[in-house]
Design a protein around this motif. Sequence first.
Motif: not given
Length: 68
Positions: A11, A15-16, A18-19
Amino acid sequence: MRVSPLTKNETLILDYIRKHGRISSRSLAARKLDFDKLLDLGLIESKGTGRGIYYVPIRSVMNGQCDR
């Protein structure tokens, strides 16, 4: 086929990516197995080869949609 939920490391990687749009080093983020699972699930894809490899989100995942 039943897919297990993502681990905390998986996860964090997703998340990294995506950011920031990409991640370039497996060693900075997590274990090889975490990347392999995200690749197998079609959530990320690899670009480049060797030391220049990096990982990016699949477009539908980047937009918050997932076909899986």
